[in-house]
Design a protein around this motif. Structure first.
Motif, PDB file in Angstrom:
ATOM      1  N   GLU A 516       0.827  -1.210   0.000  1.00 31.91           N
ATOM      2  CA  GLU A 516       0.000   0.000   0.000  1.00 31.91           C
ATOM      3  C   GLU A 516       0.863   1.263   0.000  1.00 31.91           C
ATOM      4  OE1 GLU A 516      -3.687  -1.968   2.597  1.00 31.91           O
ATOM      5  OE2 GLU A 516      -2.115  -0.774   3.566  1.00 31.91           O
ATOM      6  N   ALA A 517       1.950   1.219   0.785  1.00 27.40           N
ATOM      7  CA  ALA A 517       2.832   2.386   0.888  1.00 27.40           C
ATOM      8  C   ALA A 517       3.580   2.646  -0.413  1.00 27.40           C
ATOM      9  CB  ALA A 517       3.812   2.195   2.041  1.00 27.40           C
ATOM     10  N   ILE A 518       3.864   1.580  -1.165  1.00 25.87           N
ATOM     11  CA  ILE A 518       4.504   1.724  -2.474  1.00 25.87           C
ATOM     12  C   ILE A 518       3.507   2.243  -3.505  1.00 25.87           C
ATOM     13  CG2 ILE A 518       5.378   0.376  -4.434  1.00 25.87           C
ATOM     14  CD1 ILE A 518       6.944  -1.321  -2.421  1.00 25.87           C
ATOM     15  N   ASP A 519       2.311   1.683  -3.502  1.00 22.64           N
ATOM     16  CA  ASP A 519       1.321   2.009  -4.535  1.00 22.64           C
ATOM     17  C   ASP A 519       0.674   3.377  -4.353  1.00 22.64           C
ATOM     18  OD1 ASP A 519       1.674  -0.352  -5.901  1.00 22.64           O
ATOM     19  OD2 ASP A 519      -0.016  -1.376  -4.973  1.00 22.64           O
ATOM     20  N   ALA A 520       0.729   3.943  -3.167  1.00 20.55           N
ATOM     21  CA  ALA A 520       0.078   5.237  -2.916  1.00 20.55           C
ATOM     22  C   ALA A 520       0.633   6.320  -3.848  1.00 20.55           C
ATOM     23  CB  ALA A 520       0.288   5.637  -1.457  1.00 20.55           C
ATOM     24  N   PRO A 521      -0.183   7.311  -4.213  1.00 25.04           N
ATOM     25  CA  PRO A 521       0.292   8.398  -5.075  1.00 25.04           C
ATOM     26  C   PRO A 521       1.545   9.069  -4.505  1.00 25.04           C
ATOM     27  CG  PRO A 521      -2.085   8.508  -4.826  1.00 25.04           C
ATOM     28  CD  PRO A 521      -1.610   7.450  -3.874  1.00 25.04           C
ATOM     29  N   ALA A 522       2.474   9.415  -5.393  1.00 25.95           N
ATOM     30  CA  ALA A 522       3.766   9.948  -4.964  1.00 25.95           C
ATOM     31  C   ALA A 522       4.082  11.246  -5.696  1.00 25.95           C
ATOM     32  CB  ALA A 522       4.861   8.904  -5.200  1.00 25.95           C
ATOM     33  N   ALA A 590       4.487  -1.440  -9.088  1.00 24.13           N
ATOM     34  CA  ALA A 590       3.837  -1.699 -10.371  1.00 24.13           C
ATOM     35  C   ALA A 590       4.270  -0.699 -11.433  1.00 24.13           C
ATOM     36  CB  ALA A 590       2.323  -1.618 -10.202  1.00 24.13           C
ATOM     37  N   ARG A 591       4.791   0.454 -11.016  1.00 20.50           N
ATOM     38  CA  ARG A 591       5.230   1.472 -11.965  1.00 20.50           C
ATOM     39  C   ARG A 591       6.350   0.907 -12.844  1.00 20.50           C
ATOM     40  NH1 ARG A 591       4.348   3.651  -6.920  1.00 20.50           N
ATOM     41  NH2 ARG A 591       3.130   5.579  -6.760  1.00 20.50           N
ATOM     42  N   GLY A 592       6.225   1.120 -14.131  1.00 26.21           N
ATOM     43  CA  GLY A 592       7.246   0.620 -15.042  1.00 26.21           C
ATOM     44  C   GLY A 592       7.016  -0.807 -15.487  1.00 26.21           C
ATOM     45  N   MET A 593       6.084  -1.523 -14.852  1.00 24.50           N
ATOM     46  CA  MET A 593       5.702  -2.880 -15.263  1.00 24.50           C
ATOM     47  C   MET A 593       6.892  -3.840 -15.278  1.00 24.50           C
ATOM     48  SD  MET A 593       2.434  -2.518 -15.814  1.00 24.50           S
ATOM     49  CE  MET A 593       1.841  -3.791 -16.918  1.00 24.50           C
ATOM     50  N   GLN A 594       7.788  -3.709 -14.303  1.00 26.75           N
ATOM     51  CA  GLN A 594       8.963  -4.576 -14.273  1.00 26.75           C
ATOM     52  C   GLN A 594       9.206  -5.219 -12.906  1.00 26.75           C
ATOM     53  OE1 GLN A 594      11.178  -1.304 -16.938  1.00 26.75           O
ATOM     54  NE2 GLN A 594      12.541  -2.496 -15.666  1.00 26.75           N
ATOM     55  N   GLY A 595       9.001  -4.439 -11.843  1.00 23.95           N
ATOM     56  CA  GLY A 595       9.378  -4.904 -10.521  1.00 23.95           C
ATOM     57  C   GLY A 595       8.432  -5.964  -9.989  1.00 23.95           C
ATOM     58  N   TYR A 596       9.013  -6.974  -9.336  1.00 29.60           N
ATOM     59  CA  TYR A 596       8.199  -8.016  -8.705  1.00 29.60           C
ATOM     60  C   TYR A 596       8.847  -8.491  -7.420  1.00 29.60           C
ATOM     61  CZ  TYR A 596       4.510  -8.632 -12.093  1.00 29.60           C
ATOM     62  OH  TYR A 596       3.386  -8.426 -12.846  1.00 29.60           O
ATOM     63  N   ALA A 597       7.972  -8.870  -6.483  1.00 24.99           N
ATOM     64  CA  ALA A 597       8.406  -9.516  -5.253  1.00 24.99           C
ATOM     65  C   ALA A 597       8.021 -10.984  -5.317  1.00 24.99           C
ATOM     66  CB  ALA A 597       7.745  -8.848  -4.046  1.00 24.99           C
TER      67      ALA A 597
END
Length: 600
Positions: A516-522, A590-597
């Motif tokens: 949630e903290a990553i996905d929140a607007p920045a 999710a930004r950039g459509m590359q990162g995954y955990a």
């Protein structure tokens, strides 16, 4: 004061398990790291394998010729440590030499921008002293991807397209690798770098032919890199090639094999700051990491609990604290081996109590570094009007910054926690494909971190032989109630410690989980000078994602902020991992459509 709104939005679940977690800026690297854990490796083995894989699959964001700060928590040692993989300036890198070349600042590209490559030696130190696996175990995945291929990223293709004419006209060795079949690779096409695969295969072969145990083979690999064929090829290229750079003139390099032979990464204690029940750990003042600690020292005087993390009060307060902290970065930070840096004062209550008085309900449009008698240098502010494109036809500055400050990359990051509780956070960068020409015998290029030095005397950031440039790379770790708890970070140049701080504040004060903290607007500020060529500032400008509520944007503008609105998902590429007891959690951007955990 605005209170927390509705349920937070997330793009995916927060990963949770008890065996281990890996999160990185590319799904392939995450899978490789997880595979190492599955084979019985620890977090540090997995980190080395992840890092070498990221060099291959994100070549526009990092490479073997780059640099890396690493933060580790080793359960056996029982402490958090920083490995400084930031190579210093070469012995012949003097202000006088660069001035004699007609330069007023270090070019953002080309051979004169190269420091001693820091990545390989740092990964070997980590593997030897903290890891458990053989070199072959952690290097083979990267070799296989470089040799057999991987699906090429859309952003990598777009980066090559940006510098295509530079490659065709001047950097022919880069064109040979990155314009296969004489064209820009198509997104999703299978891309190989056979020469890079051969370089790492040869290092592995020389290491194993040395015989002996795991440590002896790692030492032989280090010798092949810093005192063997790799150093010799780099030395020859810098001596014999005149390379076109962003200055518009060609220059030879100053990096030598002797520089590489004499340098080793170092291990040091982190700088820390206590914030409530948390102790945040960062690399030292040779990085920009302490600007996060300075922001926290200022933010400590504000009541953030219960604020809406997309509301104007929350955003304004963080931005104004960032402006003051980054102003101090420009004035005071540098290599502490060359200048005494007053970091104890910069983090002290007394100093920050005074600095906090500069913050009002209105946006500051002034650049206001602090004053500590006997310390710091004069900062010349170069203003940039309008939009900036940091990647131009000459490949200047940060790798992939677009309009509205949209950062689509510009380095890589990963966080790993294993079953035993070992933790690693690392931000490898530099040596990206657009920094300088490919060295034909090696399949990779040198970095451009020296562009962060000043060519004026008397500043902590002034160029000098053997001196570390003040890198923007900034991994983070935090204790909670005295126990190692969280590791996180983001690509993003000067924005790293803005997004890293925002994530932490959302997690701590708004009680958002990692995802949630990553996905929140920045958002981010461009108020202060960027660390990359051409070192310009945009006073008062802040860039927000379009997902920030319109009412918030309107309020920020009423306060005097110059607000630019970027695309919905354009700010940062954070990853994060945490541990509480036996639980391991991780999240990725999710930004950039590359990162995954990944984890279980």
């Amino acid at each position: 004061m605005s209170n927390i709104n509705p349920e937070p939005f997330t793009t995916r679940p927060e990963i949770e398990g008890m065996f281990g977690v890996v999160t990185s800026t590319h799904w392939i690297a995450t899978a490789v790291g997880m595979g190492i854990l599955e084979k019985g490796g620890n977090a540090f083995d997995a980190g080395v394998a992840t890092a070498f894989t990221l060099q291959v699959v994100e070549p526009h964001l990092n490479g073997p010729g780059g640099d890396v700060p690493i933060i580790v928590h080793d359960v056996k040692r029982g402490r958090i440590e920083v490995i400084c993989g930031q190579g210093p300036a070469p012995a012949r890198a003097t202000i006088a030499h660069y001035r004699s070349e007609g330069l007023e600042m270090v070019p953002g590209t080309g051979l004169l921008a190269a420091c001693i490559p820091g990545t390989f030696e740092s990964w070997m130190l980590l593997l030897r002293d903290y890891g458990t696996m053989r070199l072959r175990d952690v290097l083979e995945p990267a070799i296989a991807y470089a040799r057999d291929g991987y699906p090429f990223l859309e952003r990598a293709a777009a980066t090559i397209q940006t510098v295509e004419q530079l490659f065709r006209k001047y950097w022919h060795t880069s064109a040979a690798v990155y314009l296969p079949n004489n064209e820009v690779p198509k997104p999703g096409s299978i891309f190989t770098n056979a020469t890079l695969a051969e370089t790492y295969t040869r290092i592995l072969k020389e290491a194993e032919s040395a015989g002996g145990n795991r440590e002896a083979q790692i030492e032989a690999a280090r010798k092949a890199w810093s005192k063997g064929f790799v150093a010799e090829a780099i030395d020859k290229f810098c001596r014999t090639q005149e390379v076109m750079d962003v200055s518009g003139s060609p220059h030879r390099g100053v990096l030598s094999a002797d520089d590489m032979a004499k340098w080793e990464p170092t291990i040091e204690a982190p700088l820390t700051y206590d914030y409530g029940r948390y102790t945040v750990c960062k690399a030292g003042v040779w990085s920009q990491g302490p600007v996060m600690l300075q922001q926290l020292a200022l933010l400590k005087g504000f009541q953030l609990d219960g604020l809406d993390p997309t509301g104007p009060e929350f955003i304004h307060t963080q931005i104004e604290c960032a402006k003051l902290a980054y102003a101090d970065r420009e004035k005071f930070y540098g290599d502490p081996k060359f200048s005494e840096i007053p970091i104890a004062t910069l983090l002290s209550d007394a100093y920050n109590d005074e600095r906090r008085k500069l913050i009002s309900e209105k946006a500051s449009l002034d650049f206001i570094p602090g004053s500590i008698e006997g310390f710091g240098g004069v900062v010349k502010l170069r203003r940039q009007e309008g939009q900036r494109e940091a990647v131009g036809a000459m490949g200047a500055g940060e790798p992939t910054v677009g309009r509205f400050g949209e950062v689509r990359g510009d380095t890589v990051h990963f966080d790993i926690i294993d079953k035993a509780g070992n933790m690693i956070s690392a931000t490898p960068s530099g040596g990206w494909l657009q920094s300088s020409p490919v060295i034909p015998e090696l399949g990779f290029c040198l970095g451009s971190r020296a562009q962060m030095f000043w060519l004026e005397e008397g500043h902590p950031g002034s160029l000098a032989p053997g001196k570390r440039p003040r890198t923007t790379l900034s991994p983070t770790m935090a204790l909670r109630d005295g126990e190692p708890y969280l590791s996180w970070g983001s690509p993003g140049g000067d924005q790293q410690d803005q997004w890293i701080t925002q994530f932490f504040l959302r997690h701590v004060h708004a009680k958002l989980n990692l995802q949630e903290a990553i996905d929140a607007p920045a958002w981010h500020s461009e108020h202060f000078p960027i660390s990359f060529w051409p070192r310009t500032a945009r006073p008062g400008v802040m860039v927000v994602e379009n997902r920030v509520p319109k009412a918030t944007i309107d309020n920020l503008r009423e306060r005097g902020h110059i607000v630019e609105v970027g695309p919905d998902w354009s700010e940062g590429r954070l990853t994060a991992a945490s541990k509480i007891g036996p639980r391991r959690r991780a999240a990725a951007n999710a930004r950039g459509m590359q990162g995954y955990a990944a984890g279980r």
